[in-house]
Write a protein that holds these residues in place. Structure first.
Motif, PDB file in Angstrom:
ATOM      1  N   ASP A 199       0.856  -1.195   0.000  1.00 26.97           N
ATOM      2  CA  ASP A 199       0.000   0.000   0.000  1.00 26.97           C
ATOM      3  C   ASP A 199       0.889   1.240   0.000  1.00 26.97           C
ATOM      4  OD1 ASP A 199      -2.460  -1.432   0.368  1.00 26.97           O
ATOM      5  OD2 ASP A 199      -2.008  -1.590   2.521  1.00 26.97           O
ATOM      6  N   ALA A 214       0.154  -4.949   2.701  1.00 31.14           N
ATOM      7  CA  ALA A 214      -1.252  -4.920   3.117  1.00 31.14           C
ATOM      8  C   ALA A 214      -1.421  -5.609   4.471  1.00 31.14           C
ATOM      9  CB  ALA A 214      -2.124  -5.589   2.049  1.00 31.14           C
ATOM     10  N   ARG A 229      -4.484   5.747   3.197  1.00 34.50           N
ATOM     11  CA  ARG A 229      -4.025   4.941   2.063  1.00 34.50           C
ATOM     12  C   ARG A 229      -4.428   5.623   0.764  1.00 34.50           C
ATOM     13  NH1 ARG A 229      -6.454  -0.041   1.153  1.00 34.50           N
ATOM     14  NH2 ARG A 229      -7.700   0.215   3.050  1.00 34.50           N
ATOM     15  N   ARG A 255      -1.276   1.996  -4.492  1.00 38.64           N
ATOM     16  CA  ARG A 255      -0.678   0.673  -4.378  1.00 38.64           C
ATOM     17  C   ARG A 255       0.556   0.575  -5.276  1.00 38.64           C
ATOM     18  NH1 ARG A 255      -2.444  -4.674  -3.251  1.00 38.64           N
ATOM     19  NH2 ARG A 255      -4.422  -3.870  -2.498  1.00 38.64           N
TER      20      ARG A 255
END
Ligand code: ADP
Ligand code: MG
Length: 318
Positions: free
Chosen positions: A149, A268, A287, A290
């Motif tokens: 992340d 993650a 967040r 990715r």
């Protein structure tokens, strides 16, 4: 007032944590056993990094804050700093304000002013900070892995909104401008969060030149790519932006610069640990994307559609 009186009055205080501070040819530092020294310098030049009209106490705060932010990005604990100062002349009210803002932030972080240099010249402030981190535990730009992340601390975009207000390209309500201006002039270095992320984050960088550009350093050093959620990032602007358009807001949040937040990556499986690190350091963490194996940065909106807007990153020589 001469050079040595000036140093004695505004910058010399008894060293309490370091074995030797201001007043000799060198300062002496004593990092604890098993620790590595983390060292970073940042220079602030009038007209380029700050406006000549800025409140000197805020400038003193910012000069140290941008350096502490580099320690934070490495997960290091602040120890001490040096101050190299070029001054056009002896302006006592300015020196009083500057040293007050500077030393208040230094005290808040237990970071001691141990030396420096003072000379006449165009106003220029260069600080070198020294921190310590357990050997091998520093957060680096090179550790991001596909599947991680991407997180950011605090809020982004506010500082750039304030700058654009000063430039006259946008308009904000007085209250919004005041809080954006505070974010620009008195950034909060995320020192506690950086240390809390040791052993959790796989990479980190602090946002000085703009989130996209600084995230780009992680991607390049780690040999990975990423997808970034433009809307989740723009939502982190903290001030009331009134009726400013989406493109302006995205520019400020994604490539605004001067935020001094941390952008970091973590697997993650570490989401709960990251949230705890945020709670433990009273710092919001969000967040925003990715890490992927494919090189390059893909910017998407909440629905997953590609954002075609072009973003720059701040560069002094382009
Ligand atoms: P030197 O000539 O040995 O380089 P200086 O005469 O420049 O030393 O400085 C005298 C002392 O004051 C040194 O300990 C130096 O580290 C310290 N000093 C000079 N300027 C500053 C400053 N702006 N802030 C803190 N300490 C300073
Ligand atoms: Mg000297």
């Amino acid at each position: 007032m001469g050079e040595f009186d000036l140093i004695a009055r505004y910058f010399k205080r008894p060293a309490t944590r370091s074995p030797l501070g201001v007043g000799d040819d060198c300062a002496l530092l004593a990092p604890a056993a098993g620790m590595q020294l983390a060292v970073s310098s940042d220079m602030l030049v009038e007209g380029r990094h700050f406006l000549s009209t800025v409140d000197p106490a805020r400038l003193g705060h910012k000069a140290l804050a941008v350096n502490l932010s580099d320690l934070a990005a490495c997960g290091a604990k602040p120890l001490a700093f040096t101050l190299a100062l070029a001054l056009p002349g002896v302006d006592e009210p300015w020196l009083e304000g500057f040293s007050r803002g500077l030393l208040a932030l230094a005290d808040a972080h237990g970071c001691e002013l141990v030396g420096g240099d003072t000379t006449r010249g165009p106003l220029n402030i260069c600080i070198t900070v020294f921190g310590e981190v357990p050997a091998g535990a520093a957060l680096l730009r090179s550790g991001a892995r596909a599947g991680d992340d991407i997180w950011v601390s605090g809020t982004v975009g506010d500082a750039r909104l304030a700058l654009e207000m000063f430039r006259g390209t946008i308009s904000l309500r007085a209250e919004a401008f005041e809080s954006a201006r505070e974010r620009m002039e008195q950034p909060t270095p995320r020192v506690a969060l950086g240390q809390a992320l040791r052993g959790i984050a796989t990479s980190a960088v602090d946002v000085s030149d703009g989130l996209i550009g600084d995230l780009g350093h992680i991607l390049a050093s780690s040999g990975v790519g990423a997808t970034l959620d433009a809307d989740a990032t723009t939502a982190l602007i903290s001030v009331d932006t009134g009726n400013l358009g989406r493109e302006v807001l995205r520019t400020c949040a994604l490539s605004g610069g001067d935020d001094y937040e941390l952008v970091f990556t973590a697997p993650a499986s570490a989401r709960e640990a990251v949230m705890q690190a945020g709670l433990g350091s009273a710092t919001r963490v969000t967040r925003i994307g990715r890490i992927e194996a494919d090189a390059g940065l893909r910017i998407v909106d909440t629905a997953g559609a590609t954002v075609s807007q072009r973003f720059g990153s701040f560069d002094h020589f382009i």
